[in-house]
Design a protein around this motif. Structure first.
Motif, short mmCIF file in Angstrom:
data_model
loop_
_atom_site.label_atom_id
_atom_site.label_comp_id
_atom_site.label_asym_id
_atom_site.label_seq_id
_atom_site.Cartn_x
_atom_site.Cartn_y
_atom_site.Cartn_z
N ARG A 1 30.14 41.20 16.75
CA ARG A 1 29.96 42.34 17.98
C ARG A 1 29.46 40.99 19.41
NH1 ARG A 1 26.29 47.26 15.86
NH2 ARG A 1 26.90 47.01 13.68
N GLY A 2 30.45 39.83 19.26
CA GLY A 2 30.55 40.25 20.42
C GLY A 2 29.39 38.62 20.98
N LEU A 3 28.30 38.86 19.80
CA LEU A 3 27.47 38.38 19.52
C LEU A 3 27.93 36.21 20.17
CD1 LEU A 3 24.71 40.42 18.88
CD2 LEU A 3 25.06 40.31 20.79
N PRO A 4 27.46 35.68 21.00
CA PRO A 4 27.66 33.99 21.00
C PRO A 4 26.48 33.69 20.02
CG PRO A 4 27.49 34.75 23.33
CD PRO A 4 26.64 36.23 22.43
N LEU A 5 25.53 33.59 19.47
CA LEU A 5 24.75 32.79 18.86
C LEU A 5 25.15 33.26 17.52
CD1 LEU A 5 22.58 30.97 17.91
CD2 LEU A 5 20.86 32.83 17.54
N ALA A 6 25.65 34.39 16.97
CA ALA A 6 26.58 34.94 15.39
C ALA A 6 27.98 34.19 15.39
CB ALA A 6 26.31 36.30 15.61
N LEU A 7 28.21 33.83 16.60
CA LEU A 7 29.54 34.14 16.54
C LEU A 7 29.61 32.09 15.75
CD1 LEU A 7 31.30 35.05 19.37
CD2 LEU A 7 31.76 35.52 17.25
N LYS A 8 28.76 31.52 16.67
CA LYS A 8 28.44 30.35 16.44
C LYS A 8 27.73 29.48 14.75
CE LYS A 8 27.28 28.49 20.66
NZ LYS A 8 25.95 28.49 21.82
N VAL A 9 27.04 30.39 14.07
CA VAL A 9 26.47 30.17 13.19
C VAL A 9 27.23 30.77 12.29
CG1 VAL A 9 24.59 31.47 11.59
CG2 VAL A 9 24.67 31.05 14.00
N LEU A 10 28.43 32.08 12.48
CA LEU A 10 29.32 32.54 11.70
C LEU A 10 30.42 31.57 10.95
CD1 LEU A 10 29.92 36.22 11.82
CD2 LEU A 10 28.41 35.38 10.25
N ASP A 11 30.37 30.15 11.83
CA ASP A 11 31.86 28.99 10.95
C ASP A 11 31.77 28.82 10.18
OD1 ASP A 11 30.63 26.32 11.68
OD2 ASP A 11 29.36 27.46 13.11
N ASN A 12 30.62 28.61 9.36
CA ASN A 12 29.96 28.31 7.79
C ASN A 12 30.68 29.23 7.51
OD1 ASN A 12 27.76 25.88 9.00
ND2 ASN A 12 26.46 27.63 8.92
N VAL A 13 30.67 30.19 7.16
CA VAL A 13 31.47 31.26 6.43
C VAL A 13 32.86 30.78 6.16
CG1 VAL A 13 32.42 33.63 6.09
CG2 VAL A 13 30.28 33.18 7.09
N ILE A 14 33.18 30.16 6.66
CA ILE A 14 34.76 30.01 7.20
C ILE A 14 34.68 28.14 6.35
CG2 ILE A 14 36.40 28.69 8.68
CD1 ILE A 14 36.33 31.41 9.15
N GLN A 15 33.66 28.12 6.51
CA GLN A 15 33.59 26.58 6.00
C GLN A 15 33.26 25.89 4.61
OE1 GLN A 15 35.00 23.53 7.82
NE2 GLN A 15 34.24 24.85 9.49
N VAL A 16 32.45 26.90 3.98
CA VAL A 16 32.45 27.69 2.54
C VAL A 16 33.60 28.19 1.88
CG1 VAL A 16 30.98 29.08 1.76
CG2 VAL A 16 29.62 27.86 3.28
N HIS A 17 34.85 29.03 2.63
CA HIS A 17 35.02 30.39 2.06
C HIS A 17 36.38 28.85 1.07
CE1 HIS A 17 39.48 31.21 2.68
NE2 HIS A 17 38.90 32.69 2.11
N ASP A 18 36.53 27.57 2.46
CA ASP A 18 37.55 26.88 2.42
C ASP A 18 37.27 25.77 0.93
OD1 ASP A 18 39.38 27.29 4.79
OD2 ASP A 18 39.55 24.97 5.94
N LEU A 19 35.70 25.33 1.08
CA LEU A 19 35.23 24.29 0.31
C LEU A 19 35.30 25.19 -1.24
CD1 LEU A 19 33.98 21.99 -0.81
CD2 LEU A 19 31.98 22.99 -0.21
N ILE A 20 35.16 26.55 -0.83
CA ILE A 20 35.36 27.21 -2.90
C ILE A 20 36.52 27.56 -2.77
CG2 ILE A 20 35.43 29.66 -3.88
CD1 ILE A 20 32.43 30.09 -1.81
N GLN A 21 37.29 27.83 -2.19
CA GLN A 21 38.96 28.27 -2.18
C GLN A 21 39.53 26.74 -2.92
OE1 GLN A 21 42.26 27.71 0.45
NE2 GLN A 21 42.74 29.37 -0.50
N GLN A 22 39.37 25.43 -2.22
CA GLN A 22 39.75 23.65 -3.04
C GLN A 22 38.81 23.83 -4.15
OE1 GLN A 22 39.06 21.48 0.56
NE2 GLN A 22 40.06 22.09 2.13
N MET A 23 37.94 24.16 -4.22
CA MET A 23 36.73 23.87 -5.76
C MET A 23 38.13 24.71 -6.54
SD MET A 23 32.87 23.82 -4.65
CE MET A 23 32.30 25.06 -6.29
#
Length: 183
Positions: free
Chosen positions: A102-124
């Motif tokens: 919802r446009g909250l900067p701190l949440a946006l910075k933290v959520l990038d971990n979701v992308i990293q984990v998604h990539d890792l799980i897909q590659q595994m």
């Protein structure tokens, strides 16, 4: 049999403390009582639940400024992909993350971990499937790469193990597939 819960009371009166709390459960576990903390301690609570702040006697609150949608996408992209523009393969996922934050900067910075984990799980997952029978996509349970799909169909054998074929035509492919009749 009853479940036993214990609460540890910790006295933080002798030090300045800094805690960042993200939810009710953490708040109850860590903050417990304002009497636990000495003067100068700072507790940051990130919540959309204003009642929670009132309940715990928060005296100073700050509402974070929300970013416009385009700014939020750019900030998320900067943290998740280290670039200003969205990664083509992750437009939908990025949009979901920005809507969730919802446009909250701190949440946006933290959520990038979701992308990293998604990539890792897909590659595994891909590595596990490839290990089923290295070099022989006919015997894999899943196919996702255009070259492997073509290879599996052109061999005209086996393929009884294949449960899923997933081909993302929106992604540019380095190699072009030669169209041959496999029948």
């Amino acid at each position: 049999m009853s479940e036993r819960h214990s609460t540890s009371v910790v006295n933080f009166n002798y030090k300045n403390n800094f805690f960042m709390i993200s939810g009710l459960q953490q708040l109850e576990s860590v903050v417990g009582s304002p009497k636990w903390f000495g003067p100068g301690s700072t507790i940051i609570i990130t919540t959309r639940n204003q009642h929670l702040l009132v309940e715990y006697g928060v005296t100073i609150s700050y509402e974070a400024t929300k970013l416009h949608y385009r700014e939020a996408l750019q900030l998320f992209s900067q943290h998740a992909f280290k670039q200003n523009d969205l990664k083509e393969d992750y437009v939908d996922l990025s949009n979901c993350m920005v809507q969730y934050a919802r446009g909250l900067p701190l949440a946006l910075k933290v959520l990038d971990n979701v992308i990293q984990v998604h990539d890792l799980i897909q590659q595994m997952g891909w590595a596990i499937v490839r290990e089923e029978c290295p070099g022989d996509p006919n015997k894999w349970s899943r196919l996702w790469d255009v070259d492997d799909i073509y290879d599996a169909f052109s061999r005209q054998e086996g393929m009884k193990n294949i449960q899923t074929i997933s081909l993302d035509l929106s992604r540019p492919k380095r190699n072009t597939v030669q169209h041959k009749s496999v029948c």
